[in-house]
Motif scaffolding. Structure first.
Motif, PDB file in Angstrom:
ATOM      1  N   TYR A   1       0.882  -1.094   0.129  1.00  0.00           N
ATOM      2  CA  TYR A   1       0.032   0.004   0.121  1.00  0.00           C
ATOM      3  C   TYR A   1       0.966   1.165   0.104  1.00  0.00           C
ATOM      4  N   CYS A   2       0.339   2.134  -0.561  1.00  0.00           N
ATOM      5  CA  CYS A   2       1.132   3.557  -0.528  1.00  0.00           C
ATOM      6  C   CYS A   2      -0.068   4.269   0.407  1.00  0.00           C
ATOM      7  N   ALA A   3       0.744   5.375   1.052  1.00  0.00           N
ATOM      8  CA  ALA A   3      -0.046   6.241   1.798  1.00  0.00           C
ATOM      9  C   ALA A   3       0.517   7.682   1.691  1.00  0.00           C
ATOM     10  N   ALA A   4      -0.418   8.867   1.996  1.00  0.00           N
ATOM     11  CA  ALA A   4       0.020  10.101   1.558  1.00  0.00           C
ATOM     12  C   ALA A   4      -0.266  10.917   2.972  1.00  0.00           C
ATOM     13  N   ASP A   5       0.630  11.771   3.601  1.00  0.00           N
ATOM     14  CA  ASP A   5       0.282  12.559   5.000  1.00  0.00           C
ATOM     15  C   ASP A   5       1.234  13.710   4.672  1.00  0.00           C
ATOM     16  N   PRO A   6       0.822  14.876   5.316  1.00  0.00           N
ATOM     17  CA  PRO A   6       1.837  16.016   5.283  1.00  0.00           C
ATOM     18  C   PRO A   6       2.932  15.920   6.341  1.00  0.00           C
ATOM     19  N   SER A   7       3.546  14.883   6.460  1.00  0.00           N
ATOM     20  CA  SER A   7       4.551  14.691   7.681  1.00  0.00           C
ATOM     21  C   SER A   7       5.976  14.715   7.287  1.00  0.00           C
ATOM     22  N   PHE A   8       6.932  14.221   8.107  1.00  0.00           N
ATOM     23  CA  PHE A   8       8.186  14.173   7.976  1.00  0.00           C
ATOM     24  C   PHE A   8       9.067  12.965   8.160  1.00  0.00           C
ATOM     25  N   CYS A   9       8.324  11.705   7.953  1.00  0.00           N
ATOM     26  CA  CYS A   9       8.835  10.596   7.970  1.00  0.00           C
ATOM     27  C   CYS A   9       9.658  10.239   9.206  1.00  0.00           C
ATOM     28  N   ASN A  10       9.024  10.529  10.409  1.00  0.00           N
ATOM     29  CA  ASN A  10       9.969  10.174  11.744  1.00  0.00           C
ATOM     30  C   ASN A  10      10.279   8.703  11.917  1.00  0.00           C
ATOM     31  N   VAL A  11      10.718   8.565  12.927  1.00  0.00           N
ATOM     32  CA  VAL A  11      11.207   7.092  13.146  1.00  0.00           C
ATOM     33  C   VAL A  11       9.907   6.103  13.297  1.00  0.00           C
ATOM     34  N   ASP A  12       8.754   7.023  13.946  1.00  0.00           N
ATOM     35  CA  ASP A  12       7.624   6.041  14.132  1.00  0.00           C
ATOM     36  C   ASP A  12       6.575   6.294  12.914  1.00  0.00           C
ATOM     37  N   TYR A  13       7.038   6.642  11.799  1.00  0.00           N
ATOM     38  CA  TYR A  13       6.083   7.019  10.648  1.00  0.00           C
ATOM     39  C   TYR A  13       5.057   5.817  10.566  1.00  0.00           C
ATOM     40  N   ALA A  14       5.306   4.562  10.871  1.00  0.00           N
ATOM     41  CA  ALA A  14       4.577   3.450  10.299  1.00  0.00           C
ATOM     42  C   ALA A  14       3.434   3.398  11.371  1.00  0.00           C
TER      43      ALA A  14
END
Length: 125
Positions: free
Chosen positions: A95-108
């Protein structure tokens, strides 16, 4: 509302390659894109997270480092997941997903706003 559509999955032999595409219905310029997978009987896990082109950062899970790479074409509203040297344990729905975030360590484990419907990847001889 952003719609995401994955494609490119299929059946491949161990050691083979596939390229998945995640096509968005609108601009992804301001969105981080995450790739996730879920194998039968297992929880969904993160694979790769890539920030916006402006921040130009990608986080890879150890299980795919050196085998998977991600690229994005903002002009085409598309993100690609190149998967090389595939292993049977890579078998899953991706799956792909989109979010206005910053790929932090806990992104999952964070909340992702938009999700695609998934594409099946099967690695088997």
């Amino acid at each position: 509302q952003l719609q995401l559509v994955e494609s490119g999955g299929g059946l491949v032999q161990p050691g083979g390659s596939l390229r998945l595409s995640c096509i968005a219905s609108g601009s992804i310029v301001y969105y981080a894109i995450g790739w996730f997978r879920q194998a039968p009987g297992k929880e969904r896990e993160g694979v790769i997270c890539t920030t916006t082109t402006r921040y130009n950062f990608t986080r890879y899970e150890d299980s795919v480092t050196g085998r998977f790479t991600v690229s994005r074409d903002d002009a085409k509203n598309t993100v690609y997941l190149q998967m090389n040297n595939l292993k049977p344990e890579d078998t899953a729905v991706y799956y792909c997903a989109a979010d206005p975030s910053f790929c932090n360590v806990d992104y999952a484990s964070q909340y992702w706003y938009f999700w695609g419907q998934g594409t099946q990847v099967t690695v088997s001889s």
